[in-house]
Design a protein around this motif. Structure first.
Motif, PDB file in Angstrom:
ATOM      1  N   THR A  15       0.967  -1.239   0.014  1.00 42.18           N
ATOM      2  CA  THR A  15      -0.114   0.127  -0.008  1.00 42.18           C
ATOM      3  C   THR A  15       0.951   1.115  -0.131  1.00 42.18           C
ATOM      4  N   GLY A  16       0.461   2.319  -0.812  1.00 38.38           N
ATOM      5  CA  GLY A  16       1.195   3.523  -0.784  1.00 38.38           C
ATOM      6  C   GLY A  16       2.230   3.293  -1.547  1.00 38.38           C
ATOM      7  N   GLY A  17       2.067   2.412  -2.552  1.00 38.00           N
ATOM      8  CA  GLY A  17       3.508   1.942  -3.377  1.00 38.00           C
ATOM      9  C   GLY A  17       3.815   2.993  -4.324  1.00 38.00           C
ATOM     10  N   LEU A  64       9.111   5.273   0.599  1.00 37.61           N
ATOM     11  CA  LEU A  64       9.425   3.914   0.928  1.00 37.61           C
ATOM     12  C   LEU A  64       8.680   2.650   0.056  1.00 37.61           C
ATOM     13  N   GLY A  65       7.143   3.061   0.034  1.00 39.16           N
ATOM     14  CA  GLY A  65       6.313   1.960  -0.712  1.00 39.16           C
ATOM     15  C   GLY A  65       6.967   1.815  -2.000  1.00 39.16           C
ATOM     16  N   PHE A  66       7.304   2.819  -2.995  1.00 34.96           N
ATOM     17  CA  PHE A  66       7.816   2.623  -4.126  1.00 34.96           C
ATOM     18  C   PHE A  66       8.829   1.598  -4.041  1.00 34.96           C
ATOM     19  N   CYS A 108      -3.566   5.609  -4.557  1.00 36.76           N
ATOM     20  CA  CYS A 108      -4.682   6.370  -5.323  1.00 36.76           C
ATOM     21  C   CYS A 108      -4.388   7.393  -6.317  1.00 36.76           C
ATOM     22  N   ARG A 109      -3.146   7.571  -6.342  1.00 37.19           N
ATOM     23  CA  ARG A 109      -2.677   8.577  -7.491  1.00 37.19           C
ATOM     24  C   ARG A 109      -1.371   8.070  -8.024  1.00 37.19           C
ATOM     25  N   ASP A 110      -1.120   8.774  -9.095  1.00 41.04           N
ATOM     26  CA  ASP A 110       0.349   8.705  -9.735  1.00 41.04           C
ATOM     27  C   ASP A 110       0.694   7.270 -10.095  1.00 41.04           C
ATOM     28  N   ALA A 150       1.142   2.935   3.686  1.00 43.45           N
ATOM     29  CA  ALA A 150       0.541   4.182   3.491  1.00 43.45           C
ATOM     30  C   ALA A 150       0.289   4.925   4.842  1.00 43.45           C
ATOM     31  N   ALA A 151       0.685   6.193   4.696  1.00 44.04           N
ATOM     32  CA  ALA A 151       0.513   6.991   5.838  1.00 44.04           C
ATOM     33  C   ALA A 151       0.433   8.333   5.317  1.00 44.04           C
ATOM     34  N   ILE A 152      -0.423   9.359   6.092  1.00 49.34           N
ATOM     35  CA  ILE A 152      -0.052  10.613   5.776  1.00 49.34           C
ATOM     36  C   ILE A 152      -0.046  11.525   6.861  1.00 49.34           C
ATOM     37  N   VAL A 155      -8.177   7.082   9.366  1.00 54.28           N
ATOM     38  CA  VAL A 155      -8.539   6.102   8.352  1.00 54.28           C
ATOM     39  C   VAL A 155      -7.161   5.555   7.460  1.00 54.28           C
ATOM     40  N   VAL A 156      -6.523   6.480   7.051  1.00 50.67           N
ATOM     41  CA  VAL A 156      -5.513   6.062   6.105  1.00 50.67           C
ATOM     42  C   VAL A 156      -4.316   5.409   6.951  1.00 50.67           C
ATOM     43  N   ASN A 157      -3.842   5.923   8.356  1.00 49.52           N
ATOM     44  CA  ASN A 157      -2.845   5.817   9.066  1.00 49.52           C
ATOM     45  C   ASN A 157      -3.063   4.313   9.789  1.00 49.52           C
ATOM     46  N   CYS A 215      10.378  -0.107  11.919  1.00 50.93           N
ATOM     47  CA  CYS A 215      10.493   1.262  11.813  1.00 50.93           C
ATOM     48  C   CYS A 215      11.744   1.483  10.800  1.00 50.93           C
ATOM     49  N   PRO A 216      11.430   2.291   9.586  1.00 48.33           N
ATOM     50  CA  PRO A 216      12.575   2.192   8.571  1.00 48.33           C
ATOM     51  C   PRO A 216      13.517   3.064   9.027  1.00 48.33           C
ATOM     52  N   GLY A 217      13.402   3.899  10.010  1.00 46.09           N
ATOM     53  CA  GLY A 217      14.152   5.316  10.344  1.00 46.09           C
ATOM     54  C   GLY A 217      13.933   6.156   9.284  1.00 46.09           C
ATOM     55  N   ALA A 218      14.677   7.397   9.620  1.00 47.23           N
ATOM     56  CA  ALA A 218      14.136   8.710   9.144  1.00 47.23           C
ATOM     57  C   ALA A 218      14.560   8.708   7.542  1.00 47.23           C
ATOM     58  N   MET A 219      13.765   8.930   6.526  1.00 47.84           N
ATOM     59  CA  MET A 219      13.907   8.824   4.974  1.00 47.84           C
ATOM     60  C   MET A 219      13.719  10.118   4.360  1.00 47.84           C
ATOM     61  N   ARG A 220      14.279  10.419   3.025  1.00 49.16           N
ATOM     62  CA  ARG A 220      13.945  11.456   2.216  1.00 49.16           C
ATOM     63  C   ARG A 220      12.585  11.067   1.350  1.00 49.16           C
ATOM     64  N   THR A 221      11.557  11.571   1.727  1.00 47.43           N
ATOM     65  CA  THR A 221      10.378  11.088   1.057  1.00 47.43           C
ATOM     66  C   THR A 221       9.500  12.278   1.060  1.00 47.43           C
ATOM     67  N   ASN A 222       8.455  12.187   0.359  1.00 44.17           N
ATOM     68  CA  ASN A 222       7.664  13.173   0.368  1.00 44.17           C
ATOM     69  C   ASN A 222       6.358  13.539   1.510  1.00 44.17           C
ATOM     70  N   ILE A 223       6.759  12.865   2.555  1.00 43.24           N
ATOM     71  CA  ILE A 223       5.733  12.545   3.594  1.00 43.24           C
ATOM     72  C   ILE A 223       5.423  13.801   4.181  1.00 43.24           C
TER      73      ILE A 223
HETATM   74  N1  LIG Z   1       9.636   9.225   5.878  1.00 45.31           N
HETATM   75  C1  LIG Z   1      10.079   9.229   7.124  1.00 45.31           C
HETATM   76  O1  LIG Z   1      11.171   9.525   7.797  1.00 45.31           O
HETATM   77  C2  LIG Z   1       9.475   7.898   7.828  1.00 45.31           C
HETATM   78  C3  LIG Z   1       9.893   7.390   9.311  1.00 45.31           C
HETATM   79  C4  LIG Z   1       9.498   6.455   9.811  1.00 45.31           C
HETATM   80  C5  LIG Z   1       8.300   5.657   9.186  1.00 45.31           C
HETATM   81  N2  LIG Z   1       7.579   6.126   7.973  1.00 45.31           N
HETATM   82  C6  LIG Z   1       6.484   5.448   7.543  1.00 45.31           C
HETATM   83  O2  LIG Z   1       6.992   5.007   6.305  1.00 45.31           O
HETATM   84  C7  LIG Z   1       5.796   4.858   5.532  1.00 45.31           C
HETATM   85  C8  LIG Z   1       5.681   5.508   4.338  1.00 45.31           C
HETATM   86  O3  LIG Z   1       6.078   6.656   4.319  1.00 45.31           O
HETATM   87  P1  LIG Z   1       6.959   7.545   3.399  1.00 45.31           P
HETATM   88  O4  LIG Z   1       7.758   8.349   4.039  1.00 45.31           O
HETATM   89  O5  LIG Z   1       7.384   6.916   2.048  1.00 45.31           O
HETATM   90  O6  LIG Z   1       5.728   8.674   2.630  1.00 45.31           O
HETATM   91  P2  LIG Z   1       5.159   9.196   1.305  1.00 45.31           P
HETATM   92  O7  LIG Z   1       6.394   9.123   0.153  1.00 45.31           O
HETATM   93  O8  LIG Z   1       4.456  10.172   1.623  1.00 45.31           O
HETATM   94  O9  LIG Z   1       4.371   7.900   0.748  1.00 45.31           O
HETATM   95  C9  LIG Z   1       3.134   7.475   1.355  1.00 45.31           C
HETATM   96  C10 LIG Z   1       2.163   6.908   0.187  1.00 45.31           C
HETATM   97  O10 LIG Z   1       0.957   6.526   0.585  1.00 45.31           O
HETATM   98  C11 LIG Z   1       0.086   7.030  -0.186  1.00 45.31           C
HETATM   99  N3  LIG Z   1      -1.321   7.332   0.203  1.00 45.31           N
HETATM  100  C12 LIG Z   1      -1.560   8.517   1.099  1.00 45.31           C
HETATM  101  N4  LIG Z   1      -3.032   8.586   1.043  1.00 45.31           N
HETATM  102  C13 LIG Z   1      -3.490   7.555   0.447  1.00 45.31           C
HETATM  103  C14 LIG Z   1      -4.766   6.964   0.036  1.00 45.31           C
HETATM  104  N5  LIG Z   1      -5.839   7.549   0.778  1.00 45.31           N
HETATM  105  N6  LIG Z   1      -5.006   5.892  -0.506  1.00 45.31           N
HETATM  106  C15 LIG Z   1      -3.944   5.242  -1.132  1.00 45.31           C
HETATM  107  N7  LIG Z   1      -2.356   5.521  -0.950  1.00 45.31           N
HETATM  108  C16 LIG Z   1      -2.373   6.710  -0.296  1.00 45.31           C
HETATM  109  C17 LIG Z   1       0.445   8.198  -0.879  1.00 45.31           C
HETATM  110  O11 LIG Z   1       0.123   8.707  -2.108  1.00 45.31           O
HETATM  111  P3  LIG Z   1       0.038  10.246  -2.439  1.00 45.31           P
HETATM  112  O12 LIG Z   1       1.603  10.831  -2.720  1.00 45.31           O
HETATM  113  O13 LIG Z   1      -0.495  10.321  -3.761  1.00 45.31           O
HETATM  114  O14 LIG Z   1      -0.557  11.041  -1.523  1.00 45.31           O
HETATM  115  C18 LIG Z   1       1.933   7.892  -1.283  1.00 45.31           C
HETATM  116  O15 LIG Z   1       2.567   7.191  -2.228  1.00 45.31           O
HETATM  117  C19 LIG Z   1       4.393   5.372   6.187  1.00 45.31           C
HETATM  118  O16 LIG Z   1       3.979   4.417   7.292  1.00 45.31           O
HETATM  119  C20 LIG Z   1       5.319   6.216   7.345  1.00 45.31           C
HETATM  120  O17 LIG Z   1       4.693   6.683   8.384  1.00 45.31           O
HETATM  121  C21 LIG Z   1       8.412   7.204   7.355  1.00 45.31           C
END
Ligand SMILES: NC(=O)c1ccc[n+]([C@@H]2O[C@H](COP(=O)([O-])OP(=O)(O)OC[C@H]3O[C@@H](n4cnc5c(N)ncnc54)[C@H](OP(=O)(O)O)[C@@H]3O)[C@@H](O)[C@H]2O)c1
Length: 330
Positions: free
Chosen positions: A44-46, A50-52, A70-72, A124-126, A143-145, A240-248
């Motif tokens: 999910t959130g692929g 991290l999901g990609f 749900c996007r891209d 997936a998480a927001i 709901v998402v998280n 927990c993956p640790g802190a990442m360079r993403t769009n979160i």
């Molecule tokens: N980044 C960090 O430093 C960090 C640290 C610890 C844990 N995590 C965890 O790692 C996981 C991945 O996070 P990430 O940093 O890779 O974030 P991300 O790049 O924002 O990826 C999250 C993905 O979830 C998708 N998503 C959001 N709402 C959705 C919905 N309603 N239906 C389907 N997909 C949905 C997003 O799509 P859109 O882009 O289209 O919204 C995005 O593709 C999360 O669980 C996060 O809590 C992250």
């Protein structure tokens, strides 16, 4: 000077930076032969972050990956192919995890198509900076998280898409992407799980930790329910993956986003590095016969005691069912 609250954004960024250097790996890298040829994984959130990375790396290890987002989706598919993944190893799957009806529909479609999952990665998480309502009138972040994972897993199990007994004896695995933030949560209010969340940007990381605590508590309850005589019929893992360079942090106001992105670029991990514990939990042969394993990066740890508490797990399960049945009658 008073110490910073752990849910303050600056404290969270600092904790991420410190973790980058402090958490020592305790597990070996996966061997090249630890592969998933012929297996099917859903992430999910692929479509990003991290999901990609996880989707691409699972496909590189031989799995056919359903990249659920749900996007891209088309862009993510093209990007995966440009990274050398064969086209038929990554299949976009549209699901809106904010919409419980969309999740139910996707599960029914998978069941009708005879799909059988070997690996499920709940990623997936927001981090929204204001409260938004879902089609069922619930808070989108809740709901998402959290709740979407409950609905998706339980429906996949009910429909046999996530099979409890595989004829080949290979036990399916569910991998929850949690976070160390689950330890900072103030706790769960199980009486009113669906109470409206205050949408203040100042509180968003406190809510993030609370939903990660819900996720870890649900995961450990699921692990207990999916074993017979101590033997898992489906293994349940979290990390927990640790802190990442993403769009979160995409919703942060621009003045905060710019410095955060600079820190991310310099000090946070690339998702293709940070996905190692996800890949480990999905592929490691050493984990066969195990369940309820949590990794902080590549180091095994216990989850917070609140998440491992069976009475809290049972109560959370019942409270989640109550919320769902009030919104979508069974
Ligand atoms: N980044 C960090 O430093 C960090 C640290 C610890 C844990 N995590 C965890 O790692 C996981 C991945 O996070 P990430 O940093 O890779 O974030 P991300 O790049 O924002 O990826 C999250 C993905 O979830 C998708 N998503 C959001 N709402 C959705 C919905 N309603 N239906 C389907 N997909 C949905 C997003 O799509 P859109 O882009 O289209 O919204 C995005 O593709 C999360 O669980 C996060 O809590 C992250």
């Amino acid at each position: 000077m008073a110490p910073l609250d752990q849910n303050h954004p600056i404290a969270a960024v600092l904790a991420g930076v410190v973790d980058r250097f402090r958490v020592r790996r305790k597990l070996p890298a996966l061997a090249p032969e630890e592969r998933l040829d012929g297996k099917v994984a859903l992430v999910t959130g692929g479509a990003s972050g991290l999901g990609f990375a996880t989707s691409v790396d699972l496909a590189r290890r031989g799995a056919r990956v359903l990249l659920a987002d749900c996007r891209d989706l088309d862009r993510a598919h093209r990007r995966a192919v440009s990274l050398g993944v064969p086209t038929d190893r990554i299949e976009p799957l549209h699901v809106d995890l904010a919409d419980l009806v969309s999740i139910g529909r996707v599960v029914k479609d998978l069941a009708r198509g005879g799909a059988r999952l070997d690996r499920l990665v709940l990623n997936a998480a927001i981090v929204p900076t204001r409260a938004r309502s879902t089609p069922q009138g619930l808070d989108e972040m809740f709901v998402v998280n959290y709740l979407s994972s409950f609905v998706l897993v339980t429906r996949l199990l009910d429909e046999g898409v996530l099979p409890r007994d595989r004829p080949d004896g290979d036990v399916p695995r569910v991998v929850f992407v949690a976070s160390e933030a689950h330890r900072w949560s103030e706790g769960l209010d199980l009486e009113r799980l669906d109470r409206p969340r205050d949408g203040s940007p100042r509180r968003v990381l406190a809510w993030y930790g609370t939903y990660k605590l819900m996720l870890a508590t649900f995961a450990w309850e699921l692990a207990r329910r999916l074993q017979v005589g101590g033997v898992p019929r489906v293994s349940v893992f979290a990390l927990c993956p640790g802190a990442m360079r993403t769009n979160i942090a995409r919703e942060l106001p621009a003045p905060l986003r710019a410095p955060l992105h600079a820190v991310m670029r310099l000090l946070f991990q690339d998702p293709f590095v940070a996905d190692e514990p996800v890949l480990h939990l999905a592929c490691s042969r050493a984990l066969e016969g195990h369940t309820a394993v949590y990794l902080h990066k590549m180091a095994p740890k216990d989850v917070d005691a609140r998440a491992a508490d069976a009475s809290v797990g049972r109560a959370l399960w019942e409270a989640s069912e109550t919320v769902i049945h009030a919104r979508i009658p069974p």
